[in-house]
Design a protein around this motif. Sequence first.
Motif, PDB file in Angstrom:
ATOM      1  N   GLY A  28       0.798  -1.222   0.000  1.00  0.00           N
ATOM      2  CA  GLY A  28       0.000   0.000   0.000  1.00  0.00           C
ATOM      3  C   GLY A  28       0.830   1.272   0.000  1.00  0.00           C
ATOM      4  N   LEU A  29       2.166   1.140  -0.092  1.00  0.00           N
ATOM      5  CA  LEU A  29       3.012   2.340  -0.152  1.00  0.00           C
ATOM      6  C   LEU A  29       2.712   3.157  -1.403  1.00  0.00           C
ATOM      7  CD1 LEU A  29       6.515   0.998   0.997  1.00  0.00           C
ATOM      8  CD2 LEU A  29       4.928   2.443   2.294  1.00  0.00           C
ATOM      9  N   VAL A  30       2.394   2.454  -2.497  1.00  0.00           N
ATOM     10  CA  VAL A  30       2.041   3.115  -3.755  1.00  0.00           C
ATOM     11  C   VAL A  30       0.717   2.536  -4.229  1.00  0.00           C
ATOM     12  CG1 VAL A  30       2.684   3.477  -6.173  1.00  0.00           C
ATOM     13  CG2 VAL A  30       4.444   3.548  -4.397  1.00  0.00           C
ATOM     14  N   LYS A  31      -0.190   3.419  -4.605  1.00  0.00           N
ATOM     15  CA  LYS A  31      -1.490   3.009  -5.135  1.00  0.00           C
ATOM     16  C   LYS A  31      -1.711   3.716  -6.465  1.00  0.00           C
ATOM     17  CE  LYS A  31      -3.347   2.495  -0.499  1.00  0.00           C
ATOM     18  NZ  LYS A  31      -4.287   3.018   0.496  1.00  0.00           N
ATOM     19  N   VAL A  32      -2.189   2.953  -7.435  1.00  0.00           N
ATOM     20  CA  VAL A  32      -2.545   3.510  -8.741  1.00  0.00           C
ATOM     21  C   VAL A  32      -4.025   3.228  -8.948  1.00  0.00           C
ATOM     22  CG1 VAL A  32      -2.212   3.326 -11.229  1.00  0.00           C
ATOM     23  CG2 VAL A  32      -0.233   3.255  -9.703  1.00  0.00           C
ATOM     24  N   ILE A  33      -4.773   4.251  -9.252  1.00  0.00           N
ATOM     25  CA  ILE A  33      -6.212   4.105  -9.463  1.00  0.00           C
ATOM     26  C   ILE A  33      -6.518   4.374 -10.921  1.00  0.00           C
ATOM     27  CG2 ILE A  33      -8.492   5.000  -8.860  1.00  0.00           C
ATOM     28  CD1 ILE A  33      -5.617   5.297  -6.417  1.00  0.00           C
ATOM     29  N   VAL A  34      -7.213   3.414 -11.539  1.00  0.00           N
ATOM     30  CA  VAL A  34      -7.621   3.531 -12.937  1.00  0.00           C
ATOM     31  C   VAL A  34      -9.119   3.299 -13.027  1.00  0.00           C
ATOM     32  CG1 VAL A  34      -5.376   2.756 -13.827  1.00  0.00           C
ATOM     33  CG2 VAL A  34      -7.194   1.086 -13.473  1.00  0.00           C
ATOM     34  N   SER A  35      -9.702   3.695 -14.156  1.00  0.00           N
ATOM     35  CA  SER A  35     -11.114   3.409 -14.395  1.00  0.00           C
ATOM     36  C   SER A  35     -11.240   1.959 -14.855  1.00  0.00           C
ATOM     37  CB  SER A  35     -11.668   4.350 -15.461  1.00  0.00           C
ATOM     38  OG  SER A  35     -11.098   4.036 -16.719  1.00  0.00           O
ATOM     39  N   GLY A  36     -12.467   1.515 -15.022  1.00  0.00           N
ATOM     40  CA  GLY A  36     -12.715   0.154 -15.481  1.00  0.00           C
ATOM     41  C   GLY A  36     -12.248  -0.095 -16.904  1.00  0.00           C
ATOM     42  N   ASN A  37     -11.980   0.971 -17.652  1.00  0.00           N
ATOM     43  CA  ASN A  37     -11.455   0.794 -19.007  1.00  0.00           C
ATOM     44  C   ASN A  37     -10.012   1.277 -19.111  1.00  0.00           C
ATOM     45  OD1 ASN A  37     -11.964   3.498 -18.911  1.00  0.00           O
ATOM     46  ND2 ASN A  37     -13.393   3.560 -20.615  1.00  0.00           N
ATOM     47  N   GLN A  38      -9.286   1.153 -18.010  1.00  0.00           N
ATOM     48  CA  GLN A  38      -7.854   1.406 -17.902  1.00  0.00           C
ATOM     49  C   GLN A  38      -7.434   2.865 -18.061  1.00  0.00           C
ATOM     50  OE1 GLN A  38      -8.541  -1.231 -20.507  1.00  0.00           O
ATOM     51  NE2 GLN A  38      -8.907  -2.499 -18.733  1.00  0.00           N
ATOM     52  N   GLU A  39      -8.328   3.786 -17.897  1.00  0.00           N
ATOM     53  CA  GLU A  39      -7.971   5.204 -17.952  1.00  0.00           C
ATOM     54  C   GLU A  39      -7.354   5.596 -16.611  1.00  0.00           C
ATOM     55  OE1 GLU A  39      -7.635   8.874 -19.778  1.00  0.00           O
ATOM     56  OE2 GLU A  39      -8.507   7.092 -20.694  1.00  0.00           O
ATOM     57  N   PRO A  40      -6.100   6.095 -16.605  1.00  0.00           N
ATOM     58  CA  PRO A  40      -5.476   6.484 -15.335  1.00  0.00           C
ATOM     59  C   PRO A  40      -6.259   7.610 -14.662  1.00  0.00           C
ATOM     60  CG  PRO A  40      -3.856   6.398 -17.105  1.00  0.00           C
ATOM     61  CD  PRO A  40      -5.206   6.266 -17.745  1.00  0.00           C
ATOM     62  N   ALA A  48       7.174   5.709   1.080  1.00  0.00           N
ATOM     63  CA  ALA A  48       7.668   5.236  -0.209  1.00  0.00           C
ATOM     64  C   ALA A  48       8.721   6.182  -0.762  1.00  0.00           C
ATOM     65  CB  ALA A  48       6.525   5.091  -1.203  1.00  0.00           C
ATOM     66  N   LEU A  49       8.536   7.471  -0.520  1.00  0.00           N
ATOM     67  CA  LEU A  49       9.518   8.460  -0.984  1.00  0.00           C
ATOM     68  C   LEU A  49      10.879   8.229  -0.342  1.00  0.00           C
ATOM     69  CD1 LEU A  49       7.349  11.715  -0.952  1.00  0.00           C
ATOM     70  CD2 LEU A  49       8.102  10.406  -2.943  1.00  0.00           C
ATOM     71  N   ALA A  50      10.876   7.794   0.894  1.00  0.00           N
ATOM     72  CA  ALA A  50      12.124   7.559   1.616  1.00  0.00           C
ATOM     73  C   ALA A  50      12.886   6.346   1.084  1.00  0.00           C
ATOM     74  CB  ALA A  50      11.825   7.378   3.104  1.00  0.00           C
ATOM     75  N   GLN A  51      12.249   5.542   0.265  1.00  0.00           N
ATOM     76  CA  GLN A  51      12.878   4.329  -0.261  1.00  0.00           C
ATOM     77  C   GLN A  51      13.860   4.626  -1.397  1.00  0.00           C
ATOM     78  OE1 GLN A  51      12.303   1.264   1.177  1.00  0.00           O
ATOM     79  NE2 GLN A  51      11.022   2.387   2.616  1.00  0.00           N
ATOM     80  N   GLY A  52      13.800   5.827  -1.956  1.00  0.00           N
ATOM     81  CA  GLY A  52      14.692   6.189  -3.051  1.00  0.00           C
ATOM     82  C   GLY A  52      13.976   6.069  -4.391  1.00  0.00           C
ATOM     83  N   ALA A  53      14.532   6.758  -5.387  1.00  0.00           N
ATOM     84  CA  ALA A  53      13.899   6.866  -6.701  1.00  0.00           C
ATOM     85  C   ALA A  53      13.769   5.518  -7.402  1.00  0.00           C
ATOM     86  CB  ALA A  53      14.680   7.841  -7.572  1.00  0.00           C
ATOM     87  N   GLU A  54      14.801   4.686  -7.343  1.00  0.00           N
ATOM     88  CA  GLU A  54      14.760   3.416  -8.074  1.00  0.00           C
ATOM     89  C   GLU A  54      13.684   2.485  -7.526  1.00  0.00           C
ATOM     90  OE1 GLU A  54      17.710  -0.264  -9.218  1.00  0.00           O
ATOM     91  OE2 GLU A  54      18.609   1.692  -8.852  1.00  0.00           O
ATOM     92  N   LEU A  55      13.630   2.342  -6.221  1.00  0.00           N
ATOM     93  CA  LEU A  55      12.610   1.485  -5.620  1.00  0.00           C
ATOM     94  C   LEU A  55      11.219   2.081  -5.830  1.00  0.00           C
ATOM     95  CD1 LEU A  55      11.845  -1.039  -4.077  1.00  0.00           C
ATOM     96  CD2 LEU A  55      12.225   0.214  -1.953  1.00  0.00           C
ATOM     97  N   LEU A  56      11.118   3.402  -5.714  1.00  0.00           N
ATOM     98  CA  LEU A  56       9.833   4.056  -5.936  1.00  0.00           C
ATOM     99  C   LEU A  56       9.339   3.798  -7.357  1.00  0.00           C
ATOM    100  CD1 LEU A  56       7.510   5.825  -5.037  1.00  0.00           C
ATOM    101  CD2 LEU A  56       8.917   7.826  -5.563  1.00  0.00           C
ATOM    102  N   SER A  57      10.234   3.891  -8.315  1.00  0.00           N
ATOM    103  CA  SER A  57       9.874   3.610  -9.708  1.00  0.00           C
ATOM    104  C   SER A  57       9.363   2.184  -9.857  1.00  0.00           C
ATOM    105  CB  SER A  57      11.093   3.836 -10.603  1.00  0.00           C
ATOM    106  OG  SER A  57      10.787   3.504 -11.928  1.00  0.00           O
ATOM    107  N   ASP A  58      10.042   1.236  -9.221  1.00  0.00           N
ATOM    108  CA  ASP A  58       9.598  -0.162  -9.270  1.00  0.00           C
ATOM    109  C   ASP A  58       8.218  -0.332  -8.637  1.00  0.00           C
ATOM    110  OD1 ASP A  58      11.960  -0.884 -10.523  1.00  0.00           O
ATOM    111  OD2 ASP A  58      12.913  -1.638  -8.681  1.00  0.00           O
TER     112      ASP A  58
END
Length: 115
Positions: free
Chosen positions: A51-63, A72-82
């Motif tokens: 739950g550190l990062v959540k992405v919400i999209v519509s039912g037809n994949q619209e971001p 999550a920010l404290a984890q660093g850019a590379e881990l955050l990107s992953d």
Amino acid sequence: MTGKGQGFGFGLGKMKELAEAFKKAQQVQEGAKRLQEELEQMEIQGEAGGGLVKVIVSGNQEPKRVEISPDALAQGAELLSDLVTVAMKDAYNKSTATMRERMEELTSGLELPGF
């Protein structure tokens, strides 16, 4: 040669089948329109890192949005990107599964080729 009155072999039984097919096609079309509207309004959440990062999209994949916790920010850019990538894939998979399930519900019981 065909006998008189036979026409093209398109009797009343065939006309009834054709009318029924058109009726079913219209029902599916109306249902598909309603389903598209419902999918646009849905919010499906994918997440990563517990739950550190959540992405919400519509039912037809619209971001719709991305939520990133301060932890999550404290984890660093590379881990955050992953984490963002994993959350995006999770949201996409859930969204496509939802769409597939809803389409199956819409077309269940209909004898339509290709569905």
